[in-house]
Design a protein around this motif. Structure first.
Motif, mmCIF file in Angstrom:
data_model
loop_
_atom_site.group_PDB
_atom_site.id
_atom_site.type_symbol
_atom_site.label_atom_id
_atom_site.label_comp_id
_atom_site.label_asym_id
_atom_site.label_seq_id
_atom_site.Cartn_x
_atom_site.Cartn_y
_atom_site.Cartn_z
ATOM 1 N N LEU A 28 0.831 -1.208 0.000
ATOM 2 C CA LEU A 28 0.000 0.000 0.000
ATOM 3 C C LEU A 28 0.868 1.262 0.000
ATOM 4 O O LEU A 28 0.613 2.205 -0.755
ATOM 5 N N GLU A 29 1.909 1.268 0.830
ATOM 6 C CA GLU A 29 2.795 2.433 0.912
ATOM 7 C C GLU A 29 3.539 2.681 -0.395
ATOM 8 O O GLU A 29 3.863 3.821 -0.719
ATOM 9 N N ARG A 30 3.805 1.628 -1.148
ATOM 10 C CA ARG A 30 4.511 1.785 -2.433
ATOM 11 C C ARG A 30 3.555 2.161 -3.563
ATOM 12 O O ARG A 30 3.963 2.781 -4.538
ATOM 13 N N LEU A 31 2.291 1.780 -3.434
ATOM 14 C CA LEU A 31 1.311 2.095 -4.476
ATOM 15 C C LEU A 31 0.734 3.505 -4.358
ATOM 16 O O LEU A 31 0.556 4.180 -5.372
ATOM 17 N N ASN A 32 0.440 3.947 -3.152
ATOM 18 C CA ASN A 32 -0.305 5.189 -2.984
ATOM 19 C C ASN A 32 0.405 6.469 -3.432
ATOM 20 O O ASN A 32 -0.275 7.368 -3.924
ATOM 21 N N PRO A 33 1.725 6.616 -3.298
ATOM 22 C CA PRO A 33 2.328 7.878 -3.743
ATOM 23 C C PRO A 33 2.111 8.184 -5.233
ATOM 24 O O PRO A 33 2.121 9.345 -5.628
ATOM 25 N N ASP A 34 1.899 7.178 -6.044
ATOM 26 C CA ASP A 34 1.729 7.368 -7.485
ATOM 27 C C ASP A 34 0.266 7.484 -7.912
ATOM 28 O O ASP A 34 -0.018 7.562 -9.100
ATOM 29 N N TYR A 41 -6.575 0.218 2.577
ATOM 30 C CA TYR A 41 -5.875 -0.996 3.009
ATOM 31 C C TYR A 41 -6.688 -2.236 2.652
ATOM 32 O O TYR A 41 -6.146 -3.205 2.119
ATOM 33 N N ASN A 42 -7.999 -2.207 2.958
ATOM 34 C CA ASN A 42 -8.840 -3.389 2.716
ATOM 35 C C ASN A 42 -8.902 -3.767 1.237
ATOM 36 O O ASN A 42 -8.979 -4.951 0.903
ATOM 37 N N THR A 43 -8.851 -2.783 0.359
ATOM 38 C CA THR A 43 -8.873 -3.056 -1.077
ATOM 39 C C THR A 43 -7.617 -3.818 -1.485
ATOM 40 O O THR A 43 -7.683 -4.845 -2.178
ATOM 41 N N VAL A 44 -6.453 -3.335 -1.053
ATOM 42 C CA VAL A 44 -5.187 -3.984 -1.388
ATOM 43 C C VAL A 44 -5.122 -5.365 -0.744
ATOM 44 O O VAL A 44 -4.672 -6.327 -1.367
ATOM 45 N N HIS A 45 -5.597 -5.475 0.491
ATOM 46 C CA HIS A 45 -5.605 -6.769 1.180
ATOM 47 C C HIS A 45 -6.456 -7.779 0.418
ATOM 48 O O HIS A 45 -6.043 -8.930 0.201
ATOM 49 N N THR A 46 -7.639 -7.379 -0.003
ATOM 50 C CA THR A 46 -8.542 -8.271 -0.727
ATOM 51 C C THR A 46 -7.903 -8.758 -2.031
ATOM 52 O O THR A 46 -7.913 -9.961 -2.333
#
Length: 124
Positions: A28-34, A41-46
């Protein structure tokens, strides 16, 4: 089988780039800056769990979280997409010629070297 969806591809890109098992929080931390709209979080977890169920990610417990690692390389994924093309009945030779026409000289040289090694009985 079909190719990854947009978020599946983004998650796999993060996992492949990391080279070590990662948590959902790290992905999540690597995806969100872009992204203009941050992912939850729940979306990425799923989606990570879906990739695990599909066999693309392994997971190991790390405290209260899981660490995920790719079970197949990016190259294996690309090869699986090419296999799907072959399954459509497309003319393999014509398809390969079209693909090679798109390659630059360095890529063609690498391919020739890999084929030469394979022809000699080794694996590139």
């Amino acid at each position: 089988m079909r190719g990854f969806g947009e978020l599946e591809q983004a998650i796999m890109d993060v996992v492949w780039a990391a080279g070590v098992p990662v948590t959902v929080r790290e992905v999540l931390e690597r995806l969100n800056p872009d992204r203009p709209q941050p992912l939850a979080y729940n979306t990425v977890h799923t989606v990570t769990e879906i990739l695990h169920r599909k066999g693309w990610l392994s997971r190991a417990k790390d405290g209260r979280a899981f660490r995920y690692a790719a079970t197949k390389s990016r190259e294996e994924y690309a090869a699986s997409l090419i296999d799907q093309v072959w399954a459509t009945g497309a003319d393999r030779t014509a398809t390969l010629v079209r693909l090679f026409d798109e390659m630059d000289a360095d890529e063609v040289a690498e391919l020739r070297a890999a084929l030469a090694v394979r022809t000699e009985g080794g694996r590139a």
